[in-house]
Design an enzyme around this catalytic site. Structure first.
Site, PDB file in Angstrom:
ATOM      1  N   ASP A 168      19.467 -38.203 -60.163  1.00  0.00           N
ATOM      2  CA  ASP A 168      19.654 -37.066 -61.066  1.00  0.00           C
ATOM      3  C   ASP A 168      20.010 -37.573 -62.461  1.00  0.00           C
ATOM      4  OD1 ASP A 168      19.989 -33.950 -60.938  1.00  0.00           O
ATOM      5  OD2 ASP A 168      21.628 -34.673 -62.197  1.00  0.00           O
ATOM      6  N   ILE A 169      19.355 -37.007 -63.482  1.00  0.00           N
ATOM      7  CA  ILE A 169      19.635 -37.402 -64.863  1.00  0.00           C
ATOM      8  C   ILE A 169      20.966 -36.791 -65.302  1.00  0.00           C
ATOM      9  CG2 ILE A 169      18.810 -37.348 -67.249  1.00  0.00           C
ATOM     10  CD1 ILE A 169      15.983 -37.023 -66.135  1.00  0.00           C
TER      11      ILE A 169
ATOM     12  N   ASN B  57      19.071 -30.936 -73.244  1.00  0.00           N
ATOM     13  CA  ASN B  57      18.117 -29.871 -73.574  1.00  0.00           C
ATOM     14  C   ASN B  57      18.703 -28.909 -74.601  1.00  0.00           C
ATOM     15  OD1 ASN B  57      15.646 -30.215 -72.360  1.00  0.00           O
ATOM     16  ND2 ASN B  57      16.193 -29.195 -70.467  1.00  0.00           N
TER      17      ASN B  57
ATOM     18  N   ASP C  55      11.612 -32.907 -72.095  1.00  0.00           N
ATOM     19  CA  ASP C  55      10.396 -33.376 -71.418  1.00  0.00           C
ATOM     20  C   ASP C  55      10.215 -34.873 -71.612  1.00  0.00           C
ATOM     21  OD1 ASP C  55       9.879 -30.827 -70.590  1.00  0.00           O
ATOM     22  OD2 ASP C  55       8.339 -30.409 -72.095  1.00  0.00           O
TER      23      ASP C  55
ATOM     24  N   GLU D 103      15.541 -31.902 -63.066  1.00  0.00           N
ATOM     25  CA  GLU D 103      15.803 -33.271 -63.544  1.00  0.00           C
ATOM     26  C   GLU D 103      16.114 -34.222 -62.406  1.00  0.00           C
ATOM     27  OE1 GLU D 103      19.805 -31.105 -63.870  1.00  0.00           O
ATOM     28  OE2 GLU D 103      17.669 -30.629 -63.974  1.00  0.00           O
TER      29      GLU D 103
END
Length: 341
Positions: free
Chosen positions: A216-217, A224, A233, A259
């Site tokens: 997971d980011i 964002n 993106d 993500e």
């Protein structure tokens, strides 16, 4: 290079597509490439007109917009139309082959009958030299006619094979599109589910180890919110590139959702999976997202990783759930870390 251009040479088209994609700061995924290839060749006039308008206002032309255009004009619906045409062409080719087979069978029966009659004539004790020559000439003419029939039959077979290859290619494009994440170009969730089932089945049969990473980011929502979805993106694509470049061919790198990513590691012990997880975490942390046009550095990326090994006989959902729990623990432990469950 901002107008529709008729280019005859496919190599020139490919070169101009890549130049235009780079000029617009887009990722050259298969879908993006297909859209701009169609634009430059004016394959779909409605698509070309829409791209012209969007190019004049580049802030509206991002990957998400291009993907919507792809699916509307070139995606599954359009591919279904191509398949329908291909199947119709295939049916027509099959009919031609059937007619050719009937013709060959009829010609073969006739030719065999002619040979039998000629054989009886040539074996007659009172046959003259002139009559023998006449029979020989007749056989030569019938042989030439038979060759023409067989040649026509071979031509029908070649047409049929071409249609089969074309339809097979179209089907492969549909299959690949259905299993690929349009933004990152890696496996999508459907592909992940199928690949994981196959990997578990293989492990159950062979007893070979199987590991799973859930990734997971970190702070993606904040990224964002601060920099916009287009920058987001870019983050997703950057992470996907790192994951793919850091794994081997037998592994499946997939976008699990949002993500979150997942990596299926066949024939991999948990110890080696942990080493890979830390390598991935370090490789991602070396990434900086930079706006190509402005040069603005959006900062450092980090990921949290949960990993686990498959227990023989375990339900697949339980297997994934354990990896998810390990990922949750990694996020709870402060992020930018790996946790084994």
């Amino acid at each position: 290079m901002t107008a529709t251009t008729k280019i005859a040479n496919p190599r020139d088209i490919a070169h101009n597509v890549m130049a235009l994609v780079n000029e617009l700061n887009l990722q050259p995924t298969p879908q993006v490439y297909h859209v701009f290839y169609s634009y430059l060749t004016d394959e779909v006039p409605e698509l070309s007109q829409l791209i012209k308008v969007l190019i004049r206002n580049t802030q509206d032309l991002d990957e998400e917009t291009v993907f919507r255009i792809y699916h509307k004009y070139l995606g599954t619906h359009a591919m279904q139309q191509h398949l329908k045409q291909g199947v119709e062409g295939l049916q027509s080719a099959v009919e031609r082959v059937e007619m050719a087979v009937t013709s060959v069978m009829r010609e073969t029966d006739t030719f065999c009958g002619d040979i039998e009659v000629a054989s009886q004539q040539l074996l007659a004790s009172d046959i003259s030299l002139e009559d023998a020559r006449s029979v020989s000439r007749g056989l030569s003419e019938r042989s030439s006619k038979a060759r023409d029939t067989y040649s026509s039959f071979n031509g029908s077979l070649e047409e049929y094979h071409k249609e089969v290859l074309r339809v097979r290619t179209e089907l492969e494009l549909v299959r690949r599109d259905a299993l690929t994440d349009t933004l990152t170009g890696i496996a999508n969730r459907k592909n992940f589910d199928t690949s994981l089932r196959d990997a578990v089945t293989t492990t159950m049969e062979s007893g070979a180890p199987l590991s799973l990473l859930m990734i997971d980011i970190d702070h993606f929502k904040e990224f964002n919110d601060n920099f916009g979805h287009r920058a987001g993106d870019g983050v997703l694509k950057a992470v996907a590139r790192v994951l793919v470049s850091s794994t081997k061919g037998a592994d499946t790198v997939a976008r699990y959702g949002g993500e979150e990513f997942a990596i299926i590691l066949p024939d991999t012990e948990l110890e080696n999976a942990a080493k890979l997880a830390n390598k991935l975490r370090q490789n991602v942390s070396n990434q900086h997202i930079i706006n190509k046009k402005t040069g603005k550095d959006f900062g450092k990326l980090t990921v949290s990783i949960g990993l686990t090994a498959y227990n023989l006989g375990e339900n697949i959902l339980e297997f994934v759930d354990r990896a998810d729990k390990a990922l949750y623990m990694a996020k709870q432990d402060g992020r930018n870390t790996c946790v084994t469950q």
